[in-house]
Design a protein around this motif. Structure first.
Motif, mmCIF file in Angstrom:
data_model
loop_
_atom_site.group_PDB
_atom_site.id
_atom_site.type_symbol
_atom_site.label_atom_id
_atom_site.label_comp_id
_atom_site.label_asym_id
_atom_site.label_seq_id
_atom_site.Cartn_x
_atom_site.Cartn_y
_atom_site.Cartn_z
ATOM 1 N N ARG A 1 0.828 -1.216 0.000
ATOM 2 C CA ARG A 1 0.000 0.000 0.000
ATOM 3 C C ARG A 1 0.862 1.266 0.000
ATOM 4 N N VAL A 2 1.857 1.291 0.879
ATOM 5 C CA VAL A 2 2.716 2.481 0.966
ATOM 6 C C VAL A 2 3.507 2.654 -0.328
ATOM 7 N N ALA A 3 4.071 1.571 -0.850
ATOM 8 C CA ALA A 3 4.847 1.653 -2.094
ATOM 9 C C ALA A 3 3.970 2.118 -3.244
ATOM 10 N N ARG A 4 2.742 1.594 -3.308
ATOM 11 C CA ARG A 4 1.842 1.988 -4.397
ATOM 12 C C ARG A 4 1.481 3.466 -4.309
ATOM 13 N N SER A 5 1.227 3.974 -3.094
ATOM 14 C CA SER A 5 0.874 5.382 -2.931
ATOM 15 C C SER A 5 2.012 6.294 -3.378
ATOM 16 N N LEU A 6 3.234 5.975 -2.983
ATOM 17 C CA LEU A 6 4.380 6.783 -3.382
ATOM 18 C C LEU A 6 4.580 6.745 -4.893
ATOM 19 N N LEU A 7 4.437 5.554 -5.465
ATOM 20 C CA LEU A 7 4.618 5.403 -6.910
ATOM 21 C C LEU A 7 3.568 6.196 -7.682
ATOM 22 N N GLU A 8 2.324 6.105 -7.257
ATOM 23 C CA GLU A 8 1.252 6.809 -7.959
ATOM 24 C C GLU A 8 1.471 8.319 -7.931
ATOM 25 N N LEU A 9 1.793 8.848 -6.740
ATOM 26 C CA LEU A 9 1.983 10.288 -6.630
ATOM 27 C C LEU A 9 3.169 10.758 -7.462
ATOM 28 N N TYR A 10 4.226 9.972 -7.490
ATOM 29 C CA TYR A 10 5.391 10.342 -8.281
ATOM 30 C C TYR A 10 5.047 10.376 -9.772
ATOM 31 N N VAL A 11 4.365 9.333 -10.260
ATOM 32 C CA VAL A 11 4.024 9.256 -11.688
ATOM 33 C C VAL A 11 3.065 10.376 -12.066
ATOM 34 N N ARG A 12 2.060 10.606 -11.242
ATOM 35 C CA ARG A 12 1.080 11.640 -11.573
ATOM 36 C C ARG A 12 1.701 13.028 -11.513
ATOM 37 N N TYR A 13 2.628 13.246 -10.587
ATOM 38 C CA TYR A 13 3.310 14.540 -10.520
ATOM 39 C C TYR A 13 4.127 14.781 -11.780
ATOM 40 N N ARG A 14 4.845 13.766 -12.222
ATOM 41 C CA ARG A 14 5.628 13.921 -13.448
ATOM 42 C C ARG A 14 4.740 14.158 -14.652
ATOM 43 N N MET A 15 3.535 13.600 -14.637
ATOM 44 C CA MET A 15 2.606 13.793 -15.741
ATOM 45 C C MET A 15 2.205 15.256 -15.880
ATOM 46 N N THR A 16 2.119 15.977 -14.745
ATOM 47 C CA THR A 16 1.726 17.384 -14.805
ATOM 48 C C THR A 16 2.858 18.292 -15.260
ATOM 49 N N TRP A 17 4.104 17.769 -15.245
ATOM 50 C CA TRP A 17 5.258 18.527 -15.708
ATOM 51 C C TRP A 17 6.016 17.674 -16.723
ATOM 52 N N ALA A 68 -4.275 7.623 4.318
ATOM 53 C CA ALA A 68 -4.622 7.188 2.964
ATOM 54 C C ALA A 68 -4.547 5.677 2.796
ATOM 55 N N THR A 69 -3.720 5.026 3.605
ATOM 56 C CA THR A 69 -3.494 3.589 3.441
ATOM 57 C C THR A 69 -4.103 2.751 4.556
ATOM 58 N N GLY A 70 -4.741 3.398 5.528
ATOM 59 C CA GLY A 70 -5.345 2.664 6.623
ATOM 60 C C GLY A 70 -4.338 2.128 7.619
ATOM 61 N N LEU A 71 -3.199 2.824 7.775
ATOM 62 C CA LEU A 71 -2.132 2.382 8.662
ATOM 63 C C LEU A 71 -1.841 3.452 9.711
ATOM 64 N N THR A 72 -1.189 3.054 10.783
ATOM 65 C CA THR A 72 -0.761 4.028 11.786
ATOM 66 C C THR A 72 0.522 4.712 11.318
ATOM 67 N N GLY A 73 0.792 5.869 11.895
ATOM 68 C CA GLY A 73 2.021 6.578 11.554
ATOM 69 C C GLY A 73 3.260 5.763 11.879
ATOM 70 N N ASN A 79 6.117 4.657 9.222
ATOM 71 C CA ASN A 79 7.521 4.981 9.467
ATOM 72 C C ASN A 79 8.396 3.749 9.316
ATOM 73 N N ARG A 80 7.934 2.616 9.835
ATOM 74 C CA ARG A 80 8.704 1.371 9.760
ATOM 75 C C ARG A 80 8.874 0.924 8.306
ATOM 76 N N ILE A 81 7.797 1.048 7.522
ATOM 77 C CA ILE A 81 7.854 0.638 6.117
ATOM 78 C C ILE A 81 8.788 1.555 5.328
ATOM 79 N N LEU A 82 8.705 2.857 5.573
ATOM 80 C CA LEU A 82 9.566 3.801 4.866
ATOM 81 C C LEU A 82 11.042 3.562 5.190
ATOM 82 N N ARG A 83 11.331 3.238 6.449
ATOM 83 C CA ARG A 83 12.712 2.922 6.815
ATOM 84 C C ARG A 83 13.194 1.681 6.065
#
Length: 255
Positions: free
Chosen positions: A162-178, A198-203, A207-211
């Motif tokens: 979930r976390v990886a997908r959210s980061l990937l989507e935002l990155y791709v969509r941001y690049r699409m606008t520029w 957004a992902t139904g997880l605790t902070g 944090n653990r997944i991002l690390r």
């Protein structure tokens, strides 16, 4: 309920050169079409980060075209928790409801600017320029598909996916606008709390997944900066078909 004038006649300066003349409802439109759109606007509005554009269950009498900034859509759950439904970027349309009140809220992540088209003006606008109706339908289709994908992600993917997908989507969509943007690093005006909502997880879980993703040299996310270190691996971790990633870059039909 807020009252809007039938039509506004003045053509704001930014209607010719604003960012969404590239992407959004008026993206790639001829200048005369943008003048038609401007004629049906009632106003422009700027809100600060942390402010609501509109709230759930409150009157929402206008269609908001996001010109600049980041906004997220959310619903409130009975226990006081917030579920972030979607992050929206310039070009998005907000407040397109079948009824008189909002079914979700919209809060600015950064300072955001919208142009407002009263709901009562949409019918006459589409009659005058049917191509705008096609763009509206395409935008609803795109946002619906993103929402369905987000729903399946929260319901069926692992926390790491979930976390990886959210980061990937935002990155791709941001690049699409520029389209000229080529860097693997971007400003991502989210906190770990936003990602959790957004992902139904605790902070703490986020944090653990991002690390872990950072230790594996896949992504780095700190101080609201996202850096993609291994895009192919990020796609694998997110469990996303590459064709789905390509669908996020789809452009609207010409009007």
């Amino acid at each position: 309920m807020a009252s809007f004038p039938r039509r506004s006649r003045a053509l704001p300066v930014d209607c010719v050169a604003c960012r969404v003349s590239i992407e959004g409802l008026c993206g790639d439109c001829a200048s005369e079409v943008r003048k038609v759109l401007a004629g049906y606007k009632s106003s422009d509005r700027t809100i600060n980060a942390g402010e609501d554009l509109f709230r759930p269950a409150e009157p929402c009498a206008g269609l908001y075209h996001l010109v600049d900034g980041w906004v997220f859509l959310y619903s409130l759950i009975k226990n006081g928790r917030r579920q972030i439904l979607h992050f929206v970027l310039p070009g998005a349309l907000l407040g397109l409801y079948p009824g008189p009140v909002a079914v979700y809220g919209a809060e600015a992540l950064t300072e955001a600017t919208v142009c407002v088209i009263p709901h009562e003006n949409l019918g006459p606008l589409i009659e005058e320029h049917p191509g705008i109706g096609l763009r509206l339908a395409w935008t609803v289709w795109r946002e619906r598909n993103l929402a369905y994908d987000h729903l399946s992600s929260v319901g069926q993917r692992s926390a790491r996916e979930r976390v990886a997908r959210s980061l990937l989507e935002l990155y791709v969509r941001y690049r699409m606008t520029w389209p000229a943007y080529r860097s693997e690093e971007m400003h991502l005006p989210l906190t770990q709390e936003h990602i959790g909502d957004a992902t139904g997880l605790t902070g703490i879980h986020v944090n653990r997944i991002l690390r872990g993703l950072s230790n594996e040299k896949i992504v780095e996310f700190h101080y609201r900066r996202l850096r993609i270190l291994n895009p192919d691996k990020l796609v694998d971790v997110a469990g996303i078909d590459p064709q789905t990633v390509l669908s996020w870059t789809g452009r609207h039909p010409s009007a």
